[in-house]
Design a protein around this motif. Sequence first.
Motif, mmCIF file in Angstrom:
data_model
loop_
_atom_site.group_PDB
_atom_site.id
_atom_site.type_symbol
_atom_site.label_atom_id
_atom_site.label_comp_id
_atom_site.label_asym_id
_atom_site.label_seq_id
_atom_site.Cartn_x
_atom_site.Cartn_y
_atom_site.Cartn_z
ATOM 1 N N LEU A 52 0.827 -1.209 0.000
ATOM 2 C CA LEU A 52 0.000 0.000 0.000
ATOM 3 C C LEU A 52 0.864 1.263 0.000
ATOM 4 C CD1 LEU A 52 -2.671 -1.157 2.614
ATOM 5 C CD2 LEU A 52 -2.830 -1.208 0.130
ATOM 6 N N GLN A 53 2.167 1.098 -0.151
ATOM 7 C CA GLN A 53 3.060 2.260 -0.096
ATOM 8 C C GLN A 53 3.737 2.498 -1.441
ATOM 9 O OE1 GLN A 53 5.641 1.190 3.142
ATOM 10 N NE2 GLN A 53 4.060 1.548 4.683
ATOM 11 N N TYR A 57 8.613 7.089 -2.445
ATOM 12 C CA TYR A 57 8.498 8.150 -1.443
ATOM 13 C C TYR A 57 8.502 7.599 -0.028
ATOM 14 C CZ TYR A 57 7.223 10.885 -5.462
ATOM 15 O OH TYR A 57 7.239 11.497 -6.677
ATOM 16 N N ASP B 215 1.497 0.354 10.975
ATOM 17 C CA ASP B 215 1.993 0.753 9.655
ATOM 18 C C ASP B 215 1.959 2.259 9.449
ATOM 19 O OD1 ASP B 215 2.716 -1.650 8.621
ATOM 20 O OD2 ASP B 215 0.799 -2.048 7.623
ATOM 21 N N ASN B 266 -1.533 4.070 6.102
ATOM 22 C CA ASN B 266 -0.829 2.864 5.641
ATOM 23 C C ASN B 266 0.675 3.093 5.436
ATOM 24 O OD1 ASN B 266 -3.263 1.351 5.420
ATOM 25 N ND2 ASN B 266 -3.675 2.390 3.479
ATOM 26 N N GLY B 267 1.198 4.144 6.040
ATOM 27 C CA GLY B 267 2.620 4.428 5.870
ATOM 28 C C GLY B 267 2.970 4.906 4.475
ATOM 29 N N ASN B 268 1.996 5.482 3.789
ATOM 30 C CA ASN B 268 2.231 5.964 2.426
ATOM 31 C C ASN B 268 2.133 7.485 2.399
ATOM 32 O OD1 ASN B 268 2.655 5.727 -0.359
ATOM 33 N ND2 ASN B 268 0.463 5.729 -0.793
ATOM 34 N N PRO B 269 3.229 8.182 2.693
ATOM 35 C CA PRO B 269 3.170 9.642 2.863
ATOM 36 C C PRO B 269 2.891 10.417 1.577
ATOM 37 C CG PRO B 269 5.438 8.878 3.024
ATOM 38 C CD PRO B 269 4.578 7.657 2.913
ATOM 39 N N ARG B 270 2.943 9.742 0.442
ATOM 40 C CA ARG B 270 2.786 10.426 -0.840
ATOM 41 C C ARG B 270 1.456 11.188 -0.944
ATOM 42 N NH1 ARG B 270 4.604 13.236 -4.962
ATOM 43 N NH2 ARG B 270 4.080 12.476 -7.021
ATOM 44 N N GLN B 271 0.378 10.575 -0.489
ATOM 45 C CA GLN B 271 -0.927 11.208 -0.652
ATOM 46 C C GLN B 271 -1.192 12.236 0.453
ATOM 47 O OE1 GLN B 271 -2.368 10.779 -3.410
ATOM 48 N NE2 GLN B 271 -1.223 8.988 -4.072
ATOM 49 N N ARG B 272 -1.154 11.773 1.698
ATOM 50 C CA ARG B 272 -1.453 12.641 2.836
ATOM 51 C C ARG B 272 -0.523 12.247 3.961
ATOM 52 N NH1 ARG B 272 -6.085 11.907 0.624
ATOM 53 N NH2 ARG B 272 -6.244 9.769 1.375
ATOM 54 N N PRO B 319 -1.035 15.559 -2.753
ATOM 55 C CA PRO B 319 0.366 15.237 -3.046
ATOM 56 C C PRO B 319 1.295 16.447 -3.171
ATOM 57 C CG PRO B 319 -1.053 13.789 -4.286
ATOM 58 C CD PRO B 319 -1.965 14.762 -3.578
#
Lengths: 299, 401
Positions: A52-53, A57, B215, B266-272, B319
């Motif tokens: 999900l990553q 980035y 996460d 979810n540990g995905n900083p790209r979006q928010r 982003p």
Amino acid sequence: MKKWVVLVLAMLASPGLVHAELKVFACEAEWAELAKQLGGDQVKVESATTGLQDVHYIQARPSLIARVRSADLVVCTGADLEASWLPLLLRKANNRDVLPGQPGFLAASKFVTLLEKPEVLDRAAGDIHPFGNPHIQLDPRNIGLVAAELAKRLQALDSAHADTYAARYADFKGRWDSAVDGWATRLQTLQGARLVTYHRSWVYLFAWAGLVEAGTLEPKPGVPPSSSYLSELLARLKGQEILGIVHASYQDSRPSEWLSERTDIPVLLLPHTVGSTPQVTDLFSMFEILVSTLEGAAR
Amino acid sequence: MKRYTLIFLIALGLAGLGNPSIAQVQMTNNAFNPAMSLILDGKFAAYSGDFSGFDFAGFPLDEEVSPPPEGLSLGESEFVLSANVDDLFYGFMTVALHQDEGSTEVELEEAWIETLSLPGGLGVKAGAMYSDIGYQNSRHPHTWDFVDAPLPYAVMLGGNFADTGVQLRWLAPTDLMLEMGAELLRGESYPASGAGNSGTGAWTAFARLGGDLGDSQSWRLGLSYLSGKVVEREYDPGVGPGTDLGAFSGDSSVAIVDAVWKWAENGNPRQRNLVIQAEYLLREEDGLLDMAGDNFNGSSPYDISQDGFYIQGTYQFRPSWRVGLRYDRVSADNAPLLPPLEGLLETAGSPSRVTAMLDYSRSEFSRLRFQVANLDNGRRSDSQVMLQYIMSIGAHGAHQF
């Protein structure tokens, strides 16, 4: 006071000292899964990122530094996919056994043929990857090539279990090759189908399956879609026959949905790695779901 | 001399920027060019009233600490070179150019080497470096979330503490990150001064702990200490007409507690993503102050204690877009000086500031920022508006936590 410090340090250090298995740190979930397949009980695998990553980035988080510090083998895609975090991670982790050039560092992209090596390096063209497109895991034949090298490294680093690794590799290789043949046969009817993608991360799948990229939602690699660019893309796609808009779980779904609503082209959530949806539990189910989703769209 | 070095560096840089060393056929002398990048920074600032610099009664400041000049100005143009020296060492250098009243100044910000292959999680760094104390201290201005440094850093560390010396770091083999380190430094940079102790006038120690919570969240806590000998550090009270220059000699120490917490779905900083960061600094100085000037003339024992903190949050809601809010404040508890210097260290309340910013990044390599702030120095408050661009060309910057 000194005794106390020693005691605390010993306690903190103990989880690292009592390991028997080989510790594998994978940058991406697909290599983590491959290491599990080939290493079985002999390895303890951790993945820096999940399905999900966005692996472009990621930050060199404290937890990642700590894990690289204790790793025996680091497996990453390389080819600058992790350019913004892996070199920093390796420098901060003070672990000389997993530096590039050591047997403990495996860059998967070194063992496959890279596509899309840019002729001109200019960031006006976006955040391009100078060594070629690094999203190599989407051609299943590349998984087989990397598996061969990974098996060799596991044998070299943990020679006591070399026979086990060799047997596991032979078993995996047999199952994988026959699965790849099956998928390739099923995709033959889709040759030449046109798809829209978000980022240029599907070129290996397209090259393998004979699919055609009709456009990307990002105006340029690494530049988020803007409304003016999307309108332009919409106009460009008018009248074309498009099989689907490929969407990956870590990407913003709004641009895909926006385009889908206006064109009636379906959004296809395709797994790009293991764990990208709860159903994608290993590399086999990843490609199985990928192929069947494409088949479903064509029906 | 400086100018030739500069021309050489730029030529080297241009050769590298235009000539990717990955081309396979090409085997020339520049195939081993280090990673290079150039950072460009420009600003516009507008201040209410006649604001010409920080004016905090009772807080002697380092002369380098000044807000950007009013109107259009250039920030630091930074040139960064780095590469592995061989299999044992890594080298890094940053040169900054800035304009100062019509002339261009060159400043060597960092020039250090670091070991790559020590056993047991050890690492040694040597050279001119940004000290690893605190959280914000080792960050170059172009990676800051606001245009300017937080007030406690400006007042107590002169913006940031950088000096020449050696650093030893140890990373524990644990699942939680535990890192400890110490530095022995020359002691020539604020708040230390004059390279006391035969050129080993400052030392630091730091420890930090960090990890993930599931996460989506990650955190880091740090504790640092800096101790420096001060030998005749220039002291300009900046009050009243006429000139008043003096010198402080003694000891200076700074203790820092820092905390950072980051969230991304979810540990995905790209979006928010959301980042909350806070630091507390306490500085104590003890020694003798000598003044020779029109308003103040004499000497007195000098014993000051200052503390301050900042807390800031930045939220990336799309982003390319982020908003940020910061509150910072410094206070002082100074022992009164002996006559005739008794008025010098009298404070007028605790300076504090509220800052808000909005920035846009087209790609990872460019950023445009708008910032407004209200600064209260205890006697009056000033509004500030700033615009800034930060661009980087060349090698990919690192995503530090």
